[in-house]
Motif scaffolding. Structure first.
Motif, PDB file in Angstrom:
ATOM      1  N   SER A   1       0.854  -1.186   0.000  1.00 46.22           N
ATOM      2  CA  SER A   1       0.000   0.000   0.000  1.00 46.22           C
ATOM      3  C   SER A   1       0.888   1.233   0.000  1.00 46.22           C
ATOM      4  N   GLY A   2       0.305   2.361  -0.418  1.00 50.68           N
ATOM      5  CA  GLY A   2       1.057   3.606  -0.452  1.00 50.68           C
ATOM      6  C   GLY A   2       1.863   3.772  -1.724  1.00 50.68           C
ATOM      7  N   CYS A   3       2.624   4.857  -1.780  1.00 51.77           N
ATOM      8  CA  CYS A   3       3.491   5.168  -2.913  1.00 51.77           C
ATOM      9  C   CYS A   3       4.928   5.333  -2.412  1.00 51.77           C
ATOM     10  N   PHE A   4       5.874   4.899  -3.220  1.00 50.57           N
ATOM     11  CA  PHE A   4       7.284   4.966  -2.856  1.00 50.57           C
ATOM     12  C   PHE A   4       8.081   5.560  -4.008  1.00 50.57           C
ATOM     13  N   LYS A   5       9.078   6.368  -3.669  1.00 51.92           N
ATOM     14  CA  LYS A   5       9.965   6.907  -4.694  1.00 51.92           C
ATOM     15  C   LYS A   5      11.337   6.265  -4.549  1.00 51.92           C
ATOM     16  N   VAL A   6      11.991   6.088  -5.688  1.00 49.71           N
ATOM     17  CA  VAL A   6      13.341   5.551  -5.717  1.00 49.71           C
ATOM     18  C   VAL A   6      14.268   6.703  -6.085  1.00 49.71           C
ATOM     19  N   VAL A   7      15.268   6.952  -5.245  1.00 50.94           N
ATOM     20  CA  VAL A   7      16.133   8.122  -5.392  1.00 50.94           C
ATOM     21  C   VAL A   7      17.582   7.679  -5.518  1.00 50.94           C
ATOM     22  N   ASN A   8      18.246   8.121  -6.572  1.00 52.02           N
ATOM     23  CA  ASN A   8      19.684   7.906  -6.725  1.00 52.02           C
ATOM     24  C   ASN A   8      20.433   9.103  -6.142  1.00 52.02           C
ATOM     25  N   VAL A   9      21.536   8.861  -5.483  1.00 50.67           N
ATOM     26  CA  VAL A   9      22.353   9.920  -4.900  1.00 50.67           C
ATOM     27  C   VAL A   9      23.746   9.844  -5.513  1.00 50.67           C
ATOM     28  N   SER A  10      24.197  10.952  -6.124  1.00 44.04           N
ATOM     29  CA  SER A  10      25.512  10.981  -6.754  1.00 44.04           C
ATOM     30  C   SER A  10      26.591  11.127  -5.691  1.00 44.04           C
ATOM     31  N   PRO A  11      27.849  10.832  -6.034  1.00 41.99           N
ATOM     32  CA  PRO A  11      28.932  10.974  -5.052  1.00 41.99           C
ATOM     33  C   PRO A  11      29.053  12.370  -4.462  1.00 41.99           C
ATOM     34  N   ASP A  12      28.652  13.401  -5.234  1.00 42.26           N
ATOM     35  CA  ASP A  12      28.739  14.764  -4.705  1.00 42.26           C
ATOM     36  C   ASP A  12      27.473  15.202  -3.985  1.00 42.26           C
ATOM     37  N   GLY A  13      26.545  14.255  -3.769  1.00 41.11           N
ATOM     38  CA  GLY A  13      25.372  14.552  -2.957  1.00 41.11           C
ATOM     39  C   GLY A  13      24.120  14.943  -3.716  1.00 41.11           C
ATOM     40  N   ARG A  14      24.180  15.028  -5.035  1.00 41.51           N
ATOM     41  CA  ARG A  14      22.985  15.364  -5.806  1.00 41.51           C
ATOM     42  C   ARG A  14      22.005  14.194  -5.808  1.00 41.51           C
ATOM     43  N   GLU A  15      20.723  14.528  -5.627  1.00 42.70           N
ATOM     44  CA  GLU A  15      19.687  13.500  -5.597  1.00 42.70           C
ATOM     45  C   GLU A  15      18.841  13.561  -6.864  1.00 42.70           C
ATOM     46  N   LYS A  16      18.466  12.394  -7.354  1.00 38.83           N
ATOM     47  CA  LYS A  16      17.638  12.294  -8.542  1.00 38.83           C
ATOM     48  C   LYS A  16      16.558  11.249  -8.333  1.00 38.83           C
ATOM     49  N   VAL A  17      15.282  11.670  -8.411  1.00 40.09           N
ATOM     50  CA  VAL A  17      14.175  10.718  -8.345  1.00 40.09           C
ATOM     51  C   VAL A  17      14.136   9.970  -9.669  1.00 40.09           C
ATOM     52  N   VAL A  18      14.284   8.656  -9.624  1.00 44.30           N
ATOM     53  CA  VAL A  18      14.375   7.867 -10.851  1.00 44.30           C
ATOM     54  C   VAL A  18      13.162   6.970 -11.086  1.00 44.30           C
ATOM     55  N   ALA A  19      12.313   6.796 -10.069  1.00 42.81           N
ATOM     56  CA  ALA A  19      11.158   5.926 -10.256  1.00 42.81           C
ATOM     57  C   ALA A  19      10.138   6.186  -9.156  1.00 42.81           C
ATOM     58  N   VAL A  20       8.880   5.888  -9.472  1.00 42.90           N
ATOM     59  CA  VAL A  20       7.789   5.924  -8.503  1.00 42.90           C
ATOM     60  C   VAL A  20       7.126   4.554  -8.538  1.00 42.90           C
ATOM     61  N   ARG A  21       6.908   3.968  -7.378  1.00 43.31           N
ATOM     62  CA  ARG A  21       6.370   2.617  -7.313  1.00 43.31           C
ATOM     63  C   ARG A  21       5.046   2.604  -6.551  1.00 43.31           C
ATOM     64  N   PHE A  22       4.103   1.793  -7.068  1.00 42.98           N
ATOM     65  CA  PHE A  22       2.764   1.680  -6.503  1.00 42.98           C
ATOM     66  C   PHE A  22       2.509   0.242  -6.049  1.00 42.98           C
ATOM     67  N   LYS A  23       1.304   0.027  -5.566  1.00 47.81           N
ATOM     68  CA  LYS A  23       0.923  -1.290  -5.053  1.00 47.81           C
ATOM     69  C   LYS A  23       1.178  -2.377  -6.097  1.00 47.81           C
ATOM     70  N   GLY A  24       1.827  -3.446  -5.661  1.00 45.41           N
ATOM     71  CA  GLY A  24       2.130  -4.561  -6.539  1.00 45.41           C
ATOM     72  C   GLY A  24       3.502  -4.473  -7.169  1.00 45.41           C
ATOM     73  N   ASP A  25       4.152  -3.299  -7.105  1.00 44.43           N
ATOM     74  CA  ASP A  25       5.487  -3.145  -7.674  1.00 44.43           C
ATOM     75  C   ASP A  25       6.541  -3.695  -6.711  1.00 44.43           C
ATOM     76  N   TRP A  26       7.681  -4.067  -7.273  1.00 44.29           N
ATOM     77  CA  TRP A  26       8.798  -4.594  -6.478  1.00 44.29           C
ATOM     78  C   TRP A  26       9.820  -3.501  -6.209  1.00 44.29           C
ATOM     79  N   LEU A  27      10.521  -3.633  -5.093  1.00 48.98           N
ATOM     80  CA  LEU A  27      11.619  -2.746  -4.727  1.00 48.98           C
ATOM     81  C   LEU A  27      12.828  -3.601  -4.351  1.00 48.98           C
ATOM     82  N   GLY A  28      14.022  -3.121  -4.728  1.00 51.27           N
ATOM     83  CA  GLY A  28      15.232  -3.783  -4.249  1.00 51.27           C
ATOM     84  C   GLY A  28      16.069  -4.473  -5.290  1.00 51.27           C
ATOM     85  N   PHE A  29      15.599  -4.548  -6.550  1.00 50.24           N
ATOM     86  CA  PHE A  29      16.375  -5.248  -7.570  1.00 50.24           C
ATOM     87  C   PHE A  29      17.756  -4.629  -7.774  1.00 50.24           C
ATOM     88  N   ASP A  30      17.905  -3.350  -7.456  1.00 47.43           N
ATOM     89  CA  ASP A  30      19.184  -2.669  -7.692  1.00 47.43           C
ATOM     90  C   ASP A  30      20.333  -3.269  -6.880  1.00 47.43           C
TER      91      ASP A  30
END
Length: 260
Positions: free
Chosen positions: A75-104
């Motif tokens: 349930s709920g919504c989740f965002k997947v965020v990449n963080v660069s070595p210099d600290g910049r953050e980039k939202v790369v995906a949004v996941r909803f019910k039934g989606d998987w997290l952690g393959f990275d």
């Protein structure tokens, strides 16, 4: 916090409900129904599944964490965020019910991104090594896992295509259309949605400035493709998803004419 302390065993009835039943869509939802979580009933028969509740801003895992588990959004919504070595953050995906997290985390044994709850939600968590062991004896389980990975790759490729080819206004419209369609596929109402991302986060995800996102939303509102709720700017009314698709086509028409 150790994962074992952060999760509680999911009642077996919960997992069976996810795998074998579909909630009736609301009166305002589209004709789509919630997709079955591939292999979840099969997973539950072979692997211990745990349920973990999270509040907005809490992480399922963080970049650098040791990879041990996969997670399915319950349930709920989740965002997947990449963080660069210099600290910049980039939202790369949004996941909803039934989606998987952690393959990275599979390749290197550590996660290279953050998975953050955007509202109160829950994930179903299972050990990756236990899943692989079970899949050796149950080919259908391995096929379900591969199907989930394949869908994620295809979805990310489609998102990249939008970022590279759509003009800014169409990019925002495509983002809203995808969000609404994700809700529709889960039997949820799409005529009024709550965006769980700020405009700055949407811009980060779409490769746009906050101001460009605001201008695009204002244009969509002027053309009556969307409407804002009176008291909450994150509450959007989308009377017709088809109107978003036609808006995207109009935005892309000048570019197609130029190419020709």
């Amino acid at each position: 916090m150790p994962l074992q302390a952060a999760v509680q065993p999911a009642p077996r009835v919960l997992v069976h409900h996810l795998a074998d039943q579909r909630p009736a869509p609301s009166a305002s939802a589209s004709h789509h129904t919630i997709p079955r979580v591939d292999g979840l009933g099969l997973i539950e028969r072979h692997v211990e599944v745990q349920r973990r509740m999270l509040r907005a801003g809490e992480a399922v895992y963080k970049a650098g964490d040791r990879f041990t588990h996969l997670h399915i959004v319950h349930s709920g919504c989740f965002k997947v965020v990449n963080v660069s070595p210099d600290g910049r953050e980039k939202v790369v995906a949004v996941r909803f019910k039934g989606d998987w997290l952690g393959f990275d985390g599979i390749a290197d044994g550590r996660h290279d991104c953050d998975a953050i709850a955007m509202d109160t939600g829950a994930v179903l968590t299972l050990r990756y090594d236990a899943l692989v062991d079970a899949a050796r004896a149950e080919p259908a389980l391995m096929m379900a896992l591969h199907a989930a990975m394949s869908r994620e790759i295809a979805r990310d490729r489609t998102s990249m295509m939008s970022l590279c080819t759509l003009p800014s206004d169409a990019r925002v419209a495509e983002f809203l259309r995808d969000w609404a369609q994700s809700l529709a596929e889960r039997g949820l109402r799409t005529d009024q949605i709550t965006l769980r991302m700020t405009r700055a986060e949407i811009g980060n995800f779409l490769g746009m400035t906050l101001e460009s996102v605001s201008r695009a939303l204002s244009r969509l509102a002027r053309e009556q493709v969307i409407r804002f709720a009176e008291k909450a700017r994150r509450e959007l009314q989308i009377p017709d998803i088809g109107a978003l698709e036609r808006f995207i086509e109009r935005c892309c028409a000048p570019a197609r004419a130029t190419l020709q």
